[in-house]
Design a protein around this motif. Structure first.
Motif, short mmCIF file in Angstrom:
data_model
loop_
_atom_site.label_atom_id
_atom_site.label_comp_id
_atom_site.label_asym_id
_atom_site.label_seq_id
_atom_site.Cartn_x
_atom_site.Cartn_y
_atom_site.Cartn_z
N GLN A 205 33.21 31.41 49.46
CA GLN A 205 32.87 30.58 48.30
C GLN A 205 33.94 29.55 48.01
N GLY A 206 34.94 29.51 48.85
CA GLY A 206 36.00 28.55 48.62
C GLY A 206 36.87 28.97 47.45
N PHE A 207 37.66 28.03 47.00
CA PHE A 207 38.58 28.35 45.92
C PHE A 207 37.88 28.22 44.58
N LYS A 208 37.30 29.32 44.15
CA LYS A 208 36.66 29.31 42.84
C LYS A 208 37.57 30.05 41.88
N PHE A 209 38.56 29.33 41.40
CA PHE A 209 39.52 29.99 40.53
C PHE A 209 38.86 30.57 39.28
N ASN A 210 37.85 29.85 38.80
CA ASN A 210 37.26 30.32 37.54
C ASN A 210 36.50 31.63 37.71
N GLU A 211 36.09 31.92 38.95
CA GLU A 211 35.42 33.20 39.15
C GLU A 211 36.36 34.26 39.71
N ALA A 212 37.60 33.86 39.94
CA ALA A 212 38.56 34.80 40.51
C ALA A 212 39.05 35.77 39.44
N ASP A 213 39.53 36.88 39.93
CA ASP A 213 40.06 37.89 39.03
C ASP A 213 41.58 37.91 39.22
N ASP A 214 42.32 37.62 38.16
CA ASP A 214 43.77 37.62 38.34
C ASP A 214 44.42 38.83 37.69
N ASN A 215 43.64 39.84 37.46
CA ASN A 215 44.18 41.01 36.77
C ASN A 215 43.45 42.27 37.25
N TYR A 216 43.41 42.45 38.56
CA TYR A 216 42.60 43.56 39.09
C TYR A 216 43.43 44.84 39.22
N TYR A 217 42.74 45.94 39.16
CA TYR A 217 43.41 47.24 39.33
C TYR A 217 42.60 48.08 40.32
N HIS A 218 42.44 47.63 41.49
CA HIS A 218 41.73 48.46 42.47
C HIS A 218 42.43 48.36 43.81
N GLU A 219 41.95 49.13 44.73
CA GLU A 219 42.61 49.15 46.03
C GLU A 219 42.43 47.81 46.72
N VAL A 220 43.51 47.37 47.37
CA VAL A 220 43.40 46.12 48.11
C VAL A 220 43.75 46.39 49.57
N PRO A 221 43.37 45.51 50.46
CA PRO A 221 42.48 44.38 50.25
C PRO A 221 41.03 44.81 50.04
N ALA A 222 40.41 44.25 49.04
CA ALA A 222 39.01 44.56 48.78
C ALA A 222 38.15 43.80 49.78
N ALA A 223 37.17 44.49 50.32
CA ALA A 223 36.33 43.87 51.34
C ALA A 223 35.67 42.61 50.79
N GLY A 224 35.57 41.59 51.63
CA GLY A 224 34.89 40.37 51.22
C GLY A 224 35.68 39.51 50.25
N HIS A 225 36.98 39.74 50.18
CA HIS A 225 37.79 38.94 49.26
C HIS A 225 39.02 38.39 49.95
N PHE A 226 39.50 37.32 49.40
CA PHE A 226 40.81 36.85 49.83
C PHE A 226 41.67 36.59 48.60
N TYR A 227 42.95 36.37 48.83
CA TYR A 227 43.89 36.35 47.71
C TYR A 227 44.76 35.10 47.73
N MET A 228 45.12 34.70 46.55
CA MET A 228 45.91 33.49 46.44
C MET A 228 46.86 33.67 45.26
N GLY A 229 48.12 33.41 45.48
CA GLY A 229 49.09 33.61 44.41
C GLY A 229 49.46 32.30 43.74
N THR A 230 49.68 32.35 42.44
CA THR A 230 50.19 31.17 41.74
C THR A 230 51.40 31.57 40.91
N GLN A 231 52.22 30.62 40.63
CA GLN A 231 53.39 30.81 39.78
C GLN A 231 53.85 29.41 39.40
N CYS A 232 55.04 29.28 38.84
CA CYS A 232 55.51 27.92 38.59
C CYS A 232 55.74 27.24 39.93
N PHE A 233 55.24 26.02 40.06
CA PHE A 233 55.30 25.32 41.34
C PHE A 233 56.51 24.40 41.46
N HIS A 234 57.34 24.42 40.46
CA HIS A 234 58.53 23.57 40.47
C HIS A 234 58.18 22.13 40.84
#
Ligand code: SF4
Ligand code: SF4
Lengths: 404, 414
Positions: free
Chosen positions: A233-262
């Protein structure tokens, strides 16, 4: 590279010393960049004989770089990345137990309370009854309250405030901390790259960051957020979950980290009414926690959710305090001030990788000096299809994403 | 020396005058003091616990305080709508209203500053902002511009009425040569405080809901509706509770200002809605959230759907001369308009700016009781200050307070 450096408009070269040779007519200088730390220089076209390459090969001499080699393979790159992480994933530095109880002295609270000015005066003048230590504490608090903006301090003043803070900690907690005030070094510009294909969402980076940077445990403050997104589905940040508590990597998902980008042109810095936050020479965007008035304008101005605010008094169990600190980095904060990722200034300025880079078990995180043509980060920028988030805003983040 | 003595005497007289009054007056002031005290108590809690005592979070980092601040800047600037015709165009009608308007501006500005201070994480280091002692990030930060224009406006709005009242207190006419340039300056300045406050938000590329060229003009239009609407209500109250004569004509003229501003505001609202909903982009999500809710998160819906009908209804009613000229309907319309704009330019503007967050996260904001009470406390403070200012200026204007005519004061205030 040359003038086609569209993906990053920063000039790595200008006035940054001889280590860099971004001679526009010569592709080789920068292309050979990543080579040093890896096995082979990724180079497609042969080195043009007439231009900047001469100096490049000089610089690379120590790495015994053969000319006219071919592209590094992905495996080799991976091996190199992993090489940088070996043996550092398991840290126990912060697990040591210090047997000091949390000692929140009333005097301390009173002094740091909002109307400290008056209280400080009283404390100081009541020295007849107060003990030597109390007096010293009051003296320190007084000077700390009325010190200036770190950015504008002279070297001596910087050292003085660092000494005061160390002494103050010693007086209160009976523990010694190490605090540095290392300035930016020349010819350094820090940058970061994130490999989306590698990240599995383990969040080791987050816990390492929290421990390294003494973040408030009560509110579970985290500088890094890992967004879990659905494959296909591409980068759908608005549908992403940034506070998950389950086993990873969850099937059918990918992950992307953000922080201060300086960001190189950081909007957060422009808006601060008191210049409590600024961009350092080496590209780090830092905050003077003691100068910040807590207006949160910078938070509203940051397009990347990079900033965190101390809504209440931050608490770190004494045993878990990282005592290796930097004034602009992980020293203890107080309530009502802004903080954020500093690329672990206390580590990066002394030549180490940030805690998140070190903690990542997959090697998804790459950190280094953008001005060093031999750095891994430069190799990534030049050989991977990198992109940045919200480039249209013109903030020039120094944080790139790429895929294998 | 004589002037100085007169000034001291005026201060003394005013203090005497505001501490005496009718029963209603005393009850009113007591009530306000009570609210202020409660507000202070809750502010003390907030100081102790930090801003975690409020409903704000990292996701929605400005809330009720900044909303009220934004709205009140508008109210403060509204005084200008009265200043202009009175001083500059010599329209006698407004002369009495204008002192009230400027008193309102002073009270609103003090509330603005109080809201900003209440919102600060570190009120004890606010001195970092004082130019000279601290570091003032001018001209880069719009907040520093705002500090300058707000304080400057406060200064203008204190000095002009003070000068006029002081002259009148001494039984002299105020010299136009002195106050007219000041008034013209304050007219320009009022537009300035508005635009600068709008730029505070408009300049943030991170928040598409605010990063919108219409924000500034809409601020102006809505403020010139809400501010004079409040002035009408205040004048109505003053008419009722004091002997101060305010003619119908004055109120009706102000009503005209309110009407025109409300109409322009409505046009801009339509334009904004059209842009957001006709060709919705990613950037329209905040507007979606505000008007329809996103992902089942609908906290603002009751508010905005109160504001919009009130706004439209009031504007339509005001548009008909017959209805507008009926004072009772006018008061109701003004009240509706005031509430509508308070919602719309308050948290209807601030909160959706943060929702969805930079990465689309929808985290809602609900103010806590601490926040609500501090807010009420500051509003009470504003009302308190305004009542005192208005009472003094009415006293002087009515001639009850005059230099060397103290006897009159004592007899009046029994
Ligand atoms: S990511 Fe945000 S906080 Fe970090 S430098 Fe950019 S604007 Fe500032
Ligand atoms: S919260 Fe602190 S760092 Fe951020 S803009 Fe305000 S004073 Fe500056």
């Amino acid at each position: 590279m040359g003038d086609k450096k569209k993906w990053f408009s920063l000039d790595f070269g200008v006035s940054k010393g001889e280590a860099v040779s971004t001679n526009s007519s010569c592709g080789c200088g920068s292309t050979s960049g990543g080579c040093g730390s890896h096995n082979a220089p990724p180079k497609k076209e042969p080195v043009a004989s007439s231009c900047g390459c001469g100096s490049t090969s000089d610089g690379c001499g120590s790495h015994t770089m053969p000319k006219n080699e071919y592209l590094i393979t992905a495996e080799e790159f991976d091996a190199a990345v992993e090489g940088t992480m070996v043996g550092e994933t398991r840290k126990d530095g912060f697990q040591q137990v210090f047997d000091v109880k949390m000692d929140r002295r009333t005097a301390f609270r009173k002094l740091t309370a909002s109307l400290l000015i008056g209280a400080g005066a009283v404390q100081t003048s009541c020295s007849a009854i107060a003990g030597e230590e109390t007096k010293e504490k009051a003296q320190i608090d007084w000077e700390e309250q009325f010190k200036g903006n770190y950015k504008l301090m002279t070297q001596e003043e910087k050292q003085a405030t660092v000494d005061r803070l160390v002494r103050s900690y010693q007086l209160r907690k009976k523990e010694n901390i190490k605090m540095s005030a290392t300035d930016a070094s020349k010819d350094v510009l820090f940058g970061y790259a994130f490999n989306i294909s590698k990240c599995q969402g383990y969040m080791n980076c987050i816990s390492a960051c929290v421990e390294e940077n003494n973040q408030d445990r009560n509110s579970q403050m985290q500088y890094i957020r890992i967004h879990e997104m659905k494959d296909g589905q591409g980068f759908k940040f608005n549908e992403a979950d940034d506070n998950y508590y389950h086993e990873v990597p969850a099937a059918g998902h990918f992950y992307m980290g953000t922080q201060c980008f300086h960001c190189d042109d950081p909007p957060c810095v422009d808006v601060c009414p008191v210049e409590a936050t600024w961009r350092e020479e080496d590209g780090l965007v830092v905050i003077d926690y003691d100068w910040c008035i807590g207006c949160r304008y910078c938070m509203a101005a940051c397009p990347y959710d990079g900033r965190r605010f101390n809504w209440s008094k931050p608490e770190v169990p004494e045993a878990e305090v990282n005592k290796n600190q930097h004034y602009l980095g992980n020293r203890m904060r107080k309530k009502g001030v802004m903080e954020k990722c500093t690329f672990c200034i206390q580590r990066s300025r002394s030549g180490n990788d940030p805690a998140c880079v070190e903690a990542c078990p997959t090697g998804a995180r790459i950190f280094g000096n953008l001005l060093d043509p031999d750095s891994t980060i430069r190799w990534v920028l030049e050989n991977k299809q990198v992109f940045r988030l919200k480039e249209d805003l013109g903030t020039e983040p120094k944080f790139w994403y790429f895929m294998d | 020396m004589e002037t100085f003595r007169a000034f001291i005497s005026m201060v003394k007289d005013s203090i005497g005058y505001i501490t005496h009054g009718s029963k209603v007056y005393h009850v009113w002031m007591f009530f306000l003091s009570l609210i202020i005290l409660i507000g202070m108590y809750f502010y003390a809690i907030q100081l102790e616990e930090g801003l975690s005592a409020t409903g704000m979070t990292d996701r929605v980092s400005w809330g009720l305080y900044i909303s009220n601040f934004t709205f009140l800047v508008g109210v403060a600037a509204a005084a200008v709508m009265l200043v202009m015709p009175t001083y500059v165009l010599k329209d006698i009608d407004f002369k009495q209203a204008v002192l009230i308007g400027e008193g309102l501006a002073v009270a609103a500005l003090i509330m603005c500053l109080a809201f900003v201070v209440a919102d600060m994480g570190g009120p004890s280091v606010l001195w970092h902002m004082i130019p000279g002692i601290g570091v003032f990030n001018f001209p880069s930060s719009m907040l520093t511009w705002d500090i300058i224009v707000l304080n400057g406006y406060l200064f203008i709005n204190i000095t002009i009425p003070l000068y006029i009242l002081f002259r009148h207190y001494q039984g002299k006419e105020a010299k136009a040569k002195v106050y007219v340039p000041g008034s013209i300056l304050s007219v320009l300045w009022a537009v300035g405080i508005h635009l600068v406050t709008a730029f505070l938000y408009e300049g943030l590329q991170a928040r598409p809901f605010w990063n919108n060229a219409l924000l500034g003009p809409r601020f102006l239009a809505s403020a010139f509706a809400a501010g004079p609407a409040l002035i009408i209500l205040v004048l109505a109250a003053i008419r009722k509770f004091s002997e101060f004569k305010i003619e119908d004509k004055t109120i009706k003229k102000i009503a005209l200002i309110v009407t025109v501003a409300a109409q322009i505001n409505l046009i801009m609202l339509v334009s904004e809605l059209f842009k957001e909903f006709y060709a919705p982009t990613h950037h329209s999500e905040s507007a979606y959230y505000l008007f329809f809710g996103l992902d089942g998160k609908t906290a603002l819906l009751p508010w905005i759907w109160t504001a919009i009908p009130l706004n439209v209804l009031a504007t339509i009613l005001l548009t008909f001369h017959k209805l507008r000229n009926n004072l009772n309907i006018l008061y109701i319309c003004c009240f509706m308009l005031f509430i509508a704009i308070w919602i719309e330019k308050g948290f209807g503007l601030i909160v959706p700016g943060f929702i969805p967050g930079p990465y689309g996260k929808i985290a809602e904001y609900t103010p806590t009781w601490v926040e609500i009470w501090v807010t009420l406390g500051i509003w009470a403070l504003g009302a308190f200050i305004f009542t005192m200012l208005a009472k003094t200026s009415i006293g002087i204007e009515l001639g009850k307070l005059r230099y060397k005519k103290k006897r009159a004061v004592q007899t009046e205030t029994t």
